[in-house]
Design an enzyme around this catalytic site. Structure first.
Site, PDB file in Angstrom:
ATOM      1  N   ARG A 238      35.092  42.162  26.602  1.00 52.87           N
ATOM      2  CA  ARG A 238      35.268  41.430  27.848  1.00 52.87           C
ATOM      3  C   ARG A 238      36.754  41.375  28.169  1.00 52.87           C
ATOM      4  O   ARG A 238      37.605  41.331  27.270  1.00 52.87           O
ATOM      5  CB  ARG A 238      34.706  40.006  27.741  1.00 52.87           C
ATOM      6  CG  ARG A 238      33.188  39.923  27.775  1.00 52.87           C
ATOM      7  CD  ARG A 238      32.641  40.291  29.138  1.00 52.87           C
ATOM      8  NE  ARG A 238      31.193  40.092  29.262  1.00 52.87           N
ATOM      9  CZ  ARG A 238      30.288  41.014  29.043  1.00 52.87           C
ATOM     10  NH1 ARG A 238      30.671  42.229  28.641  1.00 52.87           N
ATOM     11  NH2 ARG A 238      28.998  40.766  29.222  1.00 52.87           N
ATOM     12  N   GLU A 267      37.201  41.410  37.929  1.00 53.04           N
ATOM     13  CA  GLU A 267      36.410  42.602  38.238  1.00 53.04           C
ATOM     14  C   GLU A 267      35.669  42.407  39.551  1.00 53.04           C
ATOM     15  O   GLU A 267      35.047  41.358  39.748  1.00 53.04           O
ATOM     16  CB  GLU A 267      35.413  42.888  37.105  1.00 53.04           C
ATOM     17  CG  GLU A 267      36.091  43.239  35.787  1.00 53.04           C
ATOM     18  CD  GLU A 267      35.100  43.571  34.666  1.00 53.04           C
ATOM     19  OE1 GLU A 267      33.872  43.576  34.918  1.00 53.04           O
ATOM     20  OE2 GLU A 267      35.554  43.823  33.541  1.00 53.04           O
ATOM     21  N   HIS A 286      34.297  49.059  34.056  1.00 53.84           N
ATOM     22  CA  HIS A 286      33.220  48.383  33.327  1.00 53.84           C
ATOM     23  C   HIS A 286      31.949  49.232  33.384  1.00 53.84           C
ATOM     24  O   HIS A 286      30.860  48.738  33.737  1.00 53.84           O
ATOM     25  CB  HIS A 286      32.963  46.989  33.899  1.00 53.84           C
ATOM     26  CG  HIS A 286      32.292  46.068  32.906  1.00 53.84           C
ATOM     27  ND1 HIS A 286      32.445  44.703  32.926  1.00 53.84           N
ATOM     28  CD2 HIS A 286      31.471  46.325  31.853  1.00 53.84           C
ATOM     29  CE1 HIS A 286      31.739  44.145  31.951  1.00 53.84           C
ATOM     30  NE2 HIS A 286      31.136  45.129  31.276  1.00 53.84           N
TER      31      HIS A 286
END
Length: 326
Positions: A238, A267, A286
């Protein structure tokens, strides 16, 4: 009859396995509309007993799934294809009394991504392609993975998947997890509290640990100061595991030498983020889990846990309360 709520797209993939089970299926379409046996439902009236949040449960479908489960007065079990559980909604579902099981179908995809990016850096692949494009016959020496040491912080399915791939290259693996007992895929295991002491030995440091109060900003200025010259940082966990301003300063100072980043504090990443154009960063939005086999593996895991739930057997990969990001 037990009511299971799931995305309509997920149902279409596994209908042959679900239909004979005698479940009442509440299907959520891409716009978030819910129906059960042709009858329209709302998030108030859906009232599922079980829920499956598959990898394709996004947008309107995802919101309808979550709200329906949160409003249900009889929710007993939720299965998610996600490995990370720091989103507060998972804790809310557990607080309602639901059992929560997770997916690890993405572990292979993420492991392959992490290893590929490190090897690309070691092998100087971008420079090779630049020389090719310029029609220059340049012989570039490169760094071998053999005899390197990989410190993998978070030795669950993803961390073990990385270890399984780099050990055949002749790499040494130091793993770290909450219970650091002996692991067959690690040459040595250390507790999370001892990770910083192991940093000077590591050529590659991988962060694949869950985000919680203990791991938030784990990789800070002191962490980077302890890393080995020439080392590479990989974050597939993360974004909040890393103090990003401290990482940028450390990269500019030369240690770590390079960073492979799949996740970020914000994000999508802001258009003006310095990470986009940093010469020592390989950036990914991601998306390291988006391998071709992730979906089928996660579908199979859900079906196995569904079988276990129907049979009264223990679920695979039950959520650890410590990973709920509290």
């Amino acid at each position: 009859m037990t009511r299971l709520i799931l995305a309509e797209s997920a149902y279409r993939r596994v209908a042959a396995a679900l239909d004979p089970l005698g479940l009442e299926l509440a299907l959520v379409d891409g716009e978030g509309q819910i129906s059960c046996n042709g009858v329209a439902l709302t998030t108030d009236t859906a009232q599922p007993e079980w829920g499956w949040f598959s990898a394709d449960s996004a947008g309107g479908a995802g919101r309808a799934l979550f709200v329906s489960m949160l409003k249900s007065q009889r929710l007993g079990w939720v299965h998610t294809g996600a490995a990370g559980l720091d989103n507060p909604v998972w804790a809310q579902l557990v607080d309602k009394g639901a059992a929560l099981s997770t997916g690890h179908g993405q572990a292979i995809s993420i492991a392959e991504y992490a290893v590929a990016e490190v090897l690309s850096h070691f092998q100087r692949l971008p420079e090779r392609r630049a020389e090719q494009a310029a029609h220059r016959w340049t012989r570039l020496p490169f760094r071998e993975a053999a005899r390197t040491t990989w410190l993998i912080v978070g030795f669950g399915a993803i961390g073990q998947g990385i270890a399984e791939r780099v050990r055949p290259f002749g790499a040494t693996v130091i793993g770290s997890r909450r219970t650091p007992g002996e692991q067959p895929l690690a040459d040595r295991m250390v507790a999370l509290a001892d990770v910083r002491a192991a940093l000077p030995q590591a050529d590659v440091v991988v962060l694949s640990v869950p985000l919680n109060a203990e791991t938030r900003n784990l990789a800070d200025a002191a962490f980077f100061a302890a890393m080995k010259p020439g080392s590479v940082l990989v974050n597939v966990g993360r974004g909040d595991l890393v103090d990003e301003p401290a990482l940028l300063a450390a990269l500019d100072a030369g240690v770590p030498e390079f960073a492979v980043l799949d996740v970020f504090h914000q994000e999508p990443l802001a258009a003006d983020s310095p990470f986009w154009d940093h010469p020592k960063v390989a950036l990914n939005p991601h998306a390291s889990a988006f391998g071709s086999g992730q979906g089928p593996r996660n579908d199979a895991l859900f079906l196995e846990n569904l079988r276990r739930r129907l049979a009264g057997e223990p679920l695979l990969y039950p959520a650890d309360p410590r990973d709920l990001g509290r």
